[in-house]
Scaffold this motif. Structure first.
Motif, PDB file in Angstrom:
ATOM      1  N   MET A  91       2.325   0.306 -10.463  1.00 61.03           N
ATOM      2  CA  MET A  91       0.924   0.402  -9.728  1.00 61.03           C
ATOM      3  C   MET A  91       0.204  -1.081  -9.476  1.00 61.03           C
ATOM      4  O   MET A  91      -0.364  -1.548  -8.642  1.00 61.03           O
ATOM      5  CB  MET A  91      -0.303   1.307 -10.477  1.00 61.03           C
ATOM      6  N   ILE A  92       0.371  -1.850 -10.729  1.00 63.03           N
ATOM      7  CA  ILE A  92      -0.104  -2.943 -10.419  1.00 63.03           C
ATOM      8  C   ILE A  92       0.600  -4.116  -9.685  1.00 63.03           C
ATOM      9  O   ILE A  92      -0.069  -4.837  -8.596  1.00 63.03           O
ATOM     10  CB  ILE A  92      -0.166  -3.887 -12.046  1.00 63.03           C
ATOM     11  N   SER A 123      -0.375  -2.996  -5.791  1.00 70.32           N
ATOM     12  CA  SER A 123      -1.725  -2.899  -5.589  1.00 70.32           C
ATOM     13  C   SER A 123      -1.888  -3.956  -4.644  1.00 70.32           C
ATOM     14  O   SER A 123      -2.784  -3.828  -3.555  1.00 70.32           O
ATOM     15  CB  SER A 123      -2.788  -3.444  -6.887  1.00 70.32           C
TER      16      SER A 123
END
Length: 292
Positions: free
Chosen positions: A105-106, A109
């Motif tokens: 996710m990071i 993003s």
């Protein structure tokens, strides 16, 4: 039976008409206008043949620099995004990695942010005097590493390439992970029983089975790289000078100056380059049956 064959076209007709009117027809007209002297300063349009194309491809033409910059940007970002995305995908599918979804996710993003926002943020961060990066380097005693990232002719283009790679590598990572998760684990189990190393598994199992994914990734990266505009414009506006200018920034400048014929000429060249390169990529990397 004929009615059944025609029936699906009822649903496709609306989209087909819109595509013809909004994309195909303007594209054909744009190519036609590239053979004229169309501009904002005269109501008359004259046929000039290949004069605009000769101007673009003249040896000392600044337009050639735009074309070469576009190709260099496309090659560099395609290779970097593919290599980094593949490496991240391999790491984040290993069983021993904890919190894989959080890491994914990071890394992904930045992809949800617009290119304009990313460009403006990095433009501020890379400012030579007030930017976060240079102030951080000076603060930890590495002031000698502080550079004019967006104004130094030797650094500006690599800087733009790295920023764009940071922005897009998460998207490539997600596609690669999807491809890796679709590979049957039995292949790796059989290879482990035979004593195959990680490198051997990667070259003989992972890469061949990921070939369709890598073809799609390459096509996406090349298509984006050749049509890049937002990232370049927001970071450097094509500068300093024309150091980071690409075809689409040149098109924007030509239309802004009212030189509509040259703008359509550059757009037509870009269309032909994209079409030719994508055909070559798909042809050379055409998926074939893999034997494992």
């Amino acid at each position: 039976m004929n009615r059944k064959k025609i029936y699906p076209w009822y649903y496709a007709a609306g989209a087909a008409i819109l595509f013809f009117l909004l994309y195909f027809l303007p594209g054909v007209l744009g190519i036609a206008y590239s053979f004229t002297d169309w501009n904002n300063f005269s109501d008359e349009i004259h046929f000039v043949g290949l004069d605009n194309y000769k101007t673009v491809f003249r040896g000392n033409s600044e337009y050639m620099k735009y074309i070469l910059n576009t190709l260099w940007f496309t090659i560099a970002t395609t290779v970097l995004k593919t290599v980094v995305g593949l490496a991240l995908g391999l790491v984040l599918t290993q069983t021993f990695i904890k919190g894989k979804n959080l890491h994914r996710m990071i890394i992904f993003s930045p992809q949800v942010m617009s290119y304009l926002v990313v460009g403006l943020v990095f433009r501020s961060m890379l400012h030579p005097t007030t930017g976060f990066l240079n102030n951080f380097l000076r603060g930890i005693g590495f002031g000698g590493l502080a550079k004019n990232w967006l104004t130094d002719l030797k650094l500006v283009f690599p800087t733009v390439i790295l920023v764009d790679t940071w922005k897009g590598m998460g998207y490539i990572m997600v596609i690669v992970i999807a491809g890796l998760l679709s590979v049957a684990p039995e292949y790796y189990e059989a290879a482990s029983i035979d004593g195959a190393s990680f490198f051997k598994k990667f070259t003989c199992i992972t890469l061949p089975l990921l070939k369709p994914v890598l073809v799609n990734v390459t096509v996406l990266n090349v298509t984006y790289g050749l049509r890049v505009f937002d990232m370049i414009y927001s970071l450097t506006n094509g500068g300093p000078g024309n150091a980071t200018g690409v075809i689409n920034t040149a098109v924007y400048k030509e239309f802004s100056k009212g030189n509509l014929a040259m703008g359509t000429t550059l757009s037509s060249i870009l269309f032909l380059v994209v079409l030719s390169l994508l055909y070559f990529i798909i042809w050379s990397m055409e998926n074939k049956e893999v034997e494992v």
